[in-house]
Every structure is written in C-alpha cells, then in structure tokens.
Design a protein around this motif. Structure first.
Motif, PDB file in Angstrom:
ATOM      1  N   ASP A  37      13.687 -19.428  21.579  1.00 45.47           N
ATOM      2  CA  ASP A  37      12.790 -19.348  22.891  1.00 45.47           C
ATOM      3  C   ASP A  37      11.256 -19.085  22.486  1.00 45.47           C
ATOM      4  N   GLY A  39       8.960 -18.918  24.343  1.00 41.94           N
ATOM      5  CA  GLY A  39       8.272 -18.337  25.430  1.00 41.94           C
ATOM      6  C   GLY A  39       8.160 -16.892  25.241  1.00 41.94           C
ATOM      7  N   ARG A  40       8.702 -16.275  24.378  1.00 39.41           N
ATOM      8  CA  ARG A  40       8.838 -14.695  23.934  1.00 39.41           C
ATOM      9  C   ARG A  40       7.575 -14.342  23.219  1.00 39.41           C
ATOM     10  N   ASP A  42       3.641 -14.391  22.942  1.00 40.27           N
ATOM     11  CA  ASP A  42       2.438 -14.896  23.492  1.00 40.27           C
ATOM     12  C   ASP A  42       1.391 -15.523  22.264  1.00 40.27           C
TER      13      ASP A  42
END
Length: 416
Positions: A37, A39-40, A42
């Motif tokens: 994932d 998106g975890r 930044d």
C-alpha cells in the motif's frame, strides 16, 4: 538516480523509514520501496521514490520482484518485515542477518527461552495460549505481571496487570482484537506473561554484535509502557554503561543475532543486575538513530544501508555531545483546534527540531502505544543534563488547543 537498485521492504510510517531511502541515494544507489500500500508513506511522493506494489506478506512474491530488479541489497526499517528482507537477501546471495535468529527475536516467547537457557537475565515468564492461561500464569508468578503479545512492537497490546483478574481481562481483550497487537498469526502461544521488573529502563544499540552506546529511556505512567523520551548517551556512570552493554551483547549472541542492527531493551533493578526486556532485531525506533548521529556523528542508518549493500560505511562526523528527544503525547482526547508554541520552541538554545503532525480538526484519540506520539522535540548539548534540559524546555512551550476546553500540554511529565 542511475545506480543499482536497493530494495526496501515496506517501511516505518514514522521515524527512520524515509532516512533509509535518503541514505541509499546518498551512496549512488536507486532505492525502491516494495509495498502492498504505497499510500501509507507520505515521503514516497516527496522523494519521488520508485515503488513496486507486491504482497509483502508473501516472501516468495517479494523474492520474485527482487530477482527482476537484481538489487545490490535488500533490507527493511520495519519490525514486521526484517525477517522477510533478510531471507530474500540471503537467497539472492546478498549480505544479510540470519533470518532464523531474527525469528527467534521476533517471537518473544522463543526469545525468552533461548535467553533463559543461556543464563542471560530475563524476567520470570510463562507463554500462554488463552486468557485463562494468562490468569493462571499471573497467579503462578505471584505479583504484578506484564501481559504482552508474543509478536508485536511499539508497546502495542502491552499492559501491567496487578493480579490474575486483570491479566485475564487484558489477555482476553488482546486476543479478541480489542487492543491493537499487530504481528503475524502463528501456531503456538500468542501471549507472554512475565513478572514485572522495576527500575529505570535503557536500551543498548548494537551493530554486528558490538555495542554502539546506551540510551536512557523514559516511560509514561503505568499500567502502560509508552516511551515518552530518550537521552543519548544515558546519564549514568561508566560502570553502569559497561554492565548494560555487556548483558545486551551476551543476549544477542545467545540468540545468534550478530549481523546487522539490534535494539536491546533492559531494566536495571535497584541493587540488581541488568535484565533483558526484549531484543528487537532492527535499529531503534523513537528517532534514537538521530540522537546517536547528533551526539556522536555516527550514522547508524548509513551503516545498516551500506552493510546490506556490501559497501563501506561513511566515516563519522565529529561528535562528543549529547542529544535528547521528548515526544508530544496528548494528555486527553478531543477535537483539536490548533497547536501553539512550536516556533517558540524552535528558537530555544540547543533545540534542533520541534515538530507536530497534528492538524486543526484532528480527532485526538489515546491508544496507549507509540501511535500516541504526535510529534517531538530534539535538542543537543555538551552533556546529557544540558541536552535533556533543552528538550524539556522546548516541550513545555508547546500547547494543544482543544475545541471543547482549555489548552493542554503537548507532552507527559518525565519521572523525577
């Protein structure tokens, strides 16, 4: 970036994950993040970090991606993926710690058995399958006990229990999923119940079986074990530092983890010998590597990255100072209206960083684990007392403003 790939299997979401990628790039490598994932994280967008989406819970899938990349090294900054990274690196013929030794460290019950068999000081303990087992273990150990998941990190699911009834209730909550306790499900005991060890807590940072130094650690109020601050080096006599380091080195040798990093946590009972709380087969969390770099000039992240890539480590910069970190932990829950005092904290003498991840409108919850740490201040000084005082002064400047009540301190008071 035109160098060879350097594979990072998942990452810390806070702390040193970003620093691993930066260190690899600094050595002319091409860091690539293997993750389920993206998106975890930044920092992926910030760094323009290449990614490969893969089921990182499947070591064979990770290996297949790595074989296509043909990396110069494979590692991880995450507690939950260091064993997979080591196994894949070993199968590719790359430098790596022993995956079996990492497994012995990650399974806290197995770790305890190996240490006890080698005569390394550990708390009295019982490995448990059920809440009823935990209650029986608490009765057998006859006193306050710590109940914790066999697999886990960051104080998730860890609690001090005064008696068998509390042990039963907490164990049932953890086993039911009522308290976060991440870690891979595995056959065998799921909980460890151990007699409480009192006294100040320390950690020994280790690279390749050799001690780097000793960190003084501060915990929030019981019955939880949330780390609220660190001092490096620990403000203790040289003889105490040597005793703590000796037991930590004995511990990593006992489990066979003598390649790569280890973060060994200990307590020092009054009038007693240093007692192992746990061996973590990775670099320290809580930004301790940054403290070490500020205090000594030694870059532990660089050493882990270069070790995994088979490259020489960078030479340490001049050191000879001390560094301290204090974490921003909200003392209450509620809707956050704002944060004040960050700029004033940054302007204080000795302060290096003052950061808060909370934004106005955030709903603050307290989890009694590392996830409660919403920011930090780091300070340095010529000695441990000066660094600690600067960090404490900075933290005292910061206030959390809640929409439904008065402002609150951004940190918990350290034990006197």
């Amino acid at each position: 970036m035109t160098g060879r790939w350097f594979a990072l299997v998942e990452s810390n979401t806070t702390g040193t994950g970003r620093d691993f990628a930066v260190a690899a790039a600094r050595h002319g490598l091409r860091p690539v993040l293997l993750t389920r994932d993206p998106g975890r994280y930044d920092y992926v967008g910030e760094l323009g970090l290449p990614i490969r989406e893969v089921d990182t819970g499947d070591p064979a899938a990770v290996e297949a991606v790595c074989r296509r990349l043909d990396p110069v090294g494979v590692t991880s900054s995450s507690e939950y993926f260091v064993q997979t990274a080591a196994a894949v690196a070993g199968r590719l013929g790359l430098p790596a710690p022993d995956p079996a030794a990492i497994g012995r460290c990650r399974n806290k019950a197995e770790q305890r058995r190996w240490l006890a068999a080698a005569g390394v000081p550990v708390p009295a303990f019982v490995a448990c399958h059920t809440a009823a087992d935990a209650a029986d273990a608490a009765a057998k150990l006859d006193g306050p006990v710590v109940v914790k998941p066999v697999y886990g990190s960051g104080s998730l699911g860890v609690r001090l229990c005064a008696d068998p009834d509390e042990a039963f209730e907490w164990a049932a909550r953890v086993l039911s999923g009522g308290q976060p306790a991440p870690g891979r499900p595995a056959p065998g005991p799921q909980l460890l119940v151990e007699r409480e060890v009192t006294g100040p807590e320390f950690s020994v940072e280790i690279i390749d079986g050799r001690p780097v130094g000793v960190t003084g650690k501060y915990l929030g109020p019981p019955p939880y074990f949330v780390e609220i601050g660190h001092d490096y080096p620990a403000p203790v006599p040289a003889a105490t530092t040597a005793a703590l380091a000796a037991v930590a080195v004995e511990a990593v040798r006992a489990v066979g983890h003598v390649v790569g990093p280890a973060h060994v946590e200990l307590r020092l009972p009054d009038g007693g010998v240093p007692t192992i709380i746990e061996i973590n087969p990775r670099l320290a969390g809580g930004l301790i590597p940054r403290l070490v770099r500020q205090a000594t000039g030694r870059d532990l992240i660089d050493e882990v990255v270069t070790g995994a890539a088979g490259l020489p480590a960078a030479q340490p910069a001049p050191g000879g100072r001390s560094a301290s970190i204090r974490f921003l932990l909200p003392g209450r829950e509620g809707l956050l209206a704002g944060v004040t005092g960050l700029e004033q904290a940054r302007e204080l003498t000795g302060v290096i960083e003052a950061q808060c991840r909370l934004e106005p409108g955030a709903q603050v919850r307290i989890e009694h684990s590392f996830v409660d740490r919403k920011g930090h201040v780091i300070a340095s000084g010529p000695d441990p007392a000066a660094a600690a005082a600067a960090a404490d002064r900075a933290l005292a400047r910061i206030r959390l403003v809640f929409a439904d009540g008065p402002t609150a301190p951004a940190g918990l008071s350290l034990p006197v």
